[in-house]
Write a protein that holds these residues in place. Structure first.
Motif, PDB file in Angstrom:
ATOM      1  N   ARG A   2      17.265 -12.668 -26.957  1.00  0.00           N
ATOM      2  CA  ARG A   2      16.906 -11.310 -27.358  1.00  0.00           C
ATOM      3  C   ARG A   2      16.338 -11.359 -28.772  1.00  0.00           C
ATOM      4  O   ARG A   2      17.081 -11.355 -29.745  1.00  0.00           O
ATOM      5  N   THR A   3      15.019 -11.415 -28.849  1.00  0.00           N
ATOM      6  CA  THR A   3      14.335 -11.523 -30.131  1.00  0.00           C
ATOM      7  C   THR A   3      13.289 -10.424 -30.244  1.00  0.00           C
ATOM      8  O   THR A   3      12.858  -9.851 -29.235  1.00  0.00           O
ATOM      9  N   ILE A  17       9.231  -8.888 -40.095  1.00  0.00           N
ATOM     10  CA  ILE A  17      10.630  -9.167 -39.773  1.00  0.00           C
ATOM     11  C   ILE A  17      10.725  -9.724 -38.362  1.00  0.00           C
ATOM     12  O   ILE A  17      10.100  -9.199 -37.438  1.00  0.00           O
ATOM     13  N   THR A  18      11.513 -10.771 -38.212  1.00  0.00           N
ATOM     14  CA  THR A  18      11.858 -11.303 -36.897  1.00  0.00           C
ATOM     15  C   THR A  18      13.373 -11.411 -36.823  1.00  0.00           C
ATOM     16  O   THR A  18      14.010 -11.872 -37.778  1.00  0.00           O
ATOM     17  N   VAL A  19      13.941 -10.954 -35.702  1.00  0.00           N
ATOM     18  CA  VAL A  19      15.384 -11.080 -35.489  1.00  0.00           C
ATOM     19  C   VAL A  19      15.653 -11.783 -34.166  1.00  0.00           C
ATOM     20  O   VAL A  19      14.869 -11.688 -33.224  1.00  0.00           O
ATOM     21  N   HIS A  46      27.026 -12.978 -41.216  1.00  0.00           N
ATOM     22  CA  HIS A  46      28.275 -12.505 -40.622  1.00  0.00           C
ATOM     23  C   HIS A  46      28.088 -11.778 -39.293  1.00  0.00           C
ATOM     24  O   HIS A  46      29.057 -11.574 -38.568  1.00  0.00           O
ATOM     25  N   SER A  47      26.862 -11.422 -38.954  1.00  0.00           N
ATOM     26  CA  SER A  47      26.586 -10.847 -37.628  1.00  0.00           C
ATOM     27  C   SER A  47      26.143 -11.922 -36.645  1.00  0.00           C
ATOM     28  O   SER A  47      26.106 -11.679 -35.443  1.00  0.00           O
ATOM     29  N   LEU A  48      25.775 -13.092 -37.171  1.00  0.00           N
ATOM     30  CA  LEU A  48      25.172 -14.185 -36.404  1.00  0.00           C
ATOM     31  C   LEU A  48      23.799 -13.805 -35.849  1.00  0.00           C
ATOM     32  O   LEU A  48      23.300 -14.437 -34.928  1.00  0.00           O
ATOM     33  N   ILE A  49      23.191 -12.773 -36.422  1.00  0.00           N
ATOM     34  CA  ILE A  49      21.822 -12.403 -36.067  1.00  0.00           C
ATOM     35  C   ILE A  49      20.888 -13.146 -37.020  1.00  0.00           C
ATOM     36  O   ILE A  49      20.995 -12.991 -38.242  1.00  0.00           O
ATOM     37  N   ASP A  50      20.006 -13.968 -36.464  1.00  0.00           N
ATOM     38  CA  ASP A  50      19.015 -14.635 -37.305  1.00  0.00           C
ATOM     39  C   ASP A  50      18.034 -13.581 -37.812  1.00  0.00           C
ATOM     40  O   ASP A  50      17.537 -12.762 -37.027  1.00  0.00           O
ATOM     41  N   ILE A  51      17.763 -13.599 -39.112  1.00  0.00           N
ATOM     42  CA  ILE A  51      16.846 -12.628 -39.707  1.00  0.00           C
ATOM     43  C   ILE A  51      15.841 -13.353 -40.596  1.00  0.00           C
ATOM     44  O   ILE A  51      16.219 -14.051 -41.535  1.00  0.00           O
ATOM     45  N   GLU A  76      14.289  -1.196 -36.581  1.00  0.00           N
ATOM     46  CA  GLU A  76      13.334  -1.202 -35.471  1.00  0.00           C
ATOM     47  C   GLU A  76      13.365  -2.540 -34.731  1.00  0.00           C
ATOM     48  O   GLU A  76      13.321  -2.583 -33.494  1.00  0.00           O
ATOM     49  N   ALA A  77      13.457  -3.635 -35.476  1.00  0.00           N
ATOM     50  CA  ALA A  77      13.497  -4.960 -34.849  1.00  0.00           C
ATOM     51  C   ALA A  77      14.768  -5.135 -34.018  1.00  0.00           C
ATOM     52  O   ALA A  77      14.724  -5.679 -32.907  1.00  0.00           O
ATOM     53  N   VAL A  78      15.897  -4.668 -34.532  1.00  0.00           N
ATOM     54  CA  VAL A  78      17.153  -4.760 -33.775  1.00  0.00           C
ATOM     55  C   VAL A  78      17.049  -3.944 -32.489  1.00  0.00           C
ATOM     56  O   VAL A  78      17.410  -4.416 -31.404  1.00  0.00           O
TER      57      VAL A  78
END
Length: 195
Positions: A2-3, A17-19, A46-51, A76-78
């Motif tokens: 999920r990116t 931005i890329t997540v 701490h969310s383990l979401i790559d940003i 928006e990216a999330v």
């Protein structure tokens, strides 16, 4: 995976931005505001979401556009990476202590943006970041992420600790909410059938 990638370009800011919601907390953040970079890095780790966040803003005027637009683009990216939200846990809550400070964050990936922000600072700046911009960042992020967000510093004295505990609490709550719940299968977590 999920990116999502969001490019936001205005006369005030240029943002890429890329997540990756299923990441490991890797980050590459450059906003031109050192303290904001530090906070977004905490959010990622701490969310383990790559940003990956690269921002060029009109900082010669002030920080408002850079802070607001980076939060809008990240939200928006999330939202884009979540897609139709099938199988997600949807809700998240966390308390984040940092020494003498404790912050609570509760959120719902509801598709109904709303933010209740309860925190305050005793000084006007942290590093080069204006502390009046923190509530604006959280409101902007909640708006485009499509989440109901409640964030409250229960107590604290050190301004750095207050800010950092807010981002860490958001990170931990977001981590819970975006996780795929294997018991839900492919279901959308709403009796309406849509979020």
């Amino acid at each position: 995976m999920r990116t999502a990638t969001v490019q936001r370009t205005t006369k005030e800011t240029d943002i890429a931005i890329t997540v990756n919601l299923d990441g490991t907390g890797d980050y590459s953040v450059s906003t031109g505001i050192g303290f904001l970079d530090h906070m977004v890095e905490q959010l990622s780790r701490h969310s383990l979401i790559d940003i990956s966040m690269q921002v060029k803003g009109d900082l010669h005027i002030d920080q408002h556009h850079t802070v607001e637009d980076s939060a809008l683009a990240l939200g928006e990216a999330v939202a884009k990476a979540l897609g139709d939200k099938r199988g997600i846990a949807r809700y998240g809550e966390a308390h984040a202590p940092m020494d003498e400070t404790l912050t609570r964050c509760v959120l719902d990936i509801s598709g109904r943006p709303h933010c209740v922000y309860k925190s305050s600072f005793s000084q006007p700046r942290l590093g080069e970041m204006d502390t009046e911009m923190f509530p604006h960042w959280f409101h902007s992020f909640a708006q485009t992420a499509g989440i109901t967000l409640h964030i409250e510093t229960l107590y604290g004295e050190n301004n750095h600790h207050i800010a950092e505990s807010m981002y860490k609490a958001l990170a931990r709550a977001l981590r819970q909410a975006v996780e795929i719940d294997p018991r839900k299968g492919d279901a959308i977590p709403s009796t309406k059938g849509v979020l």
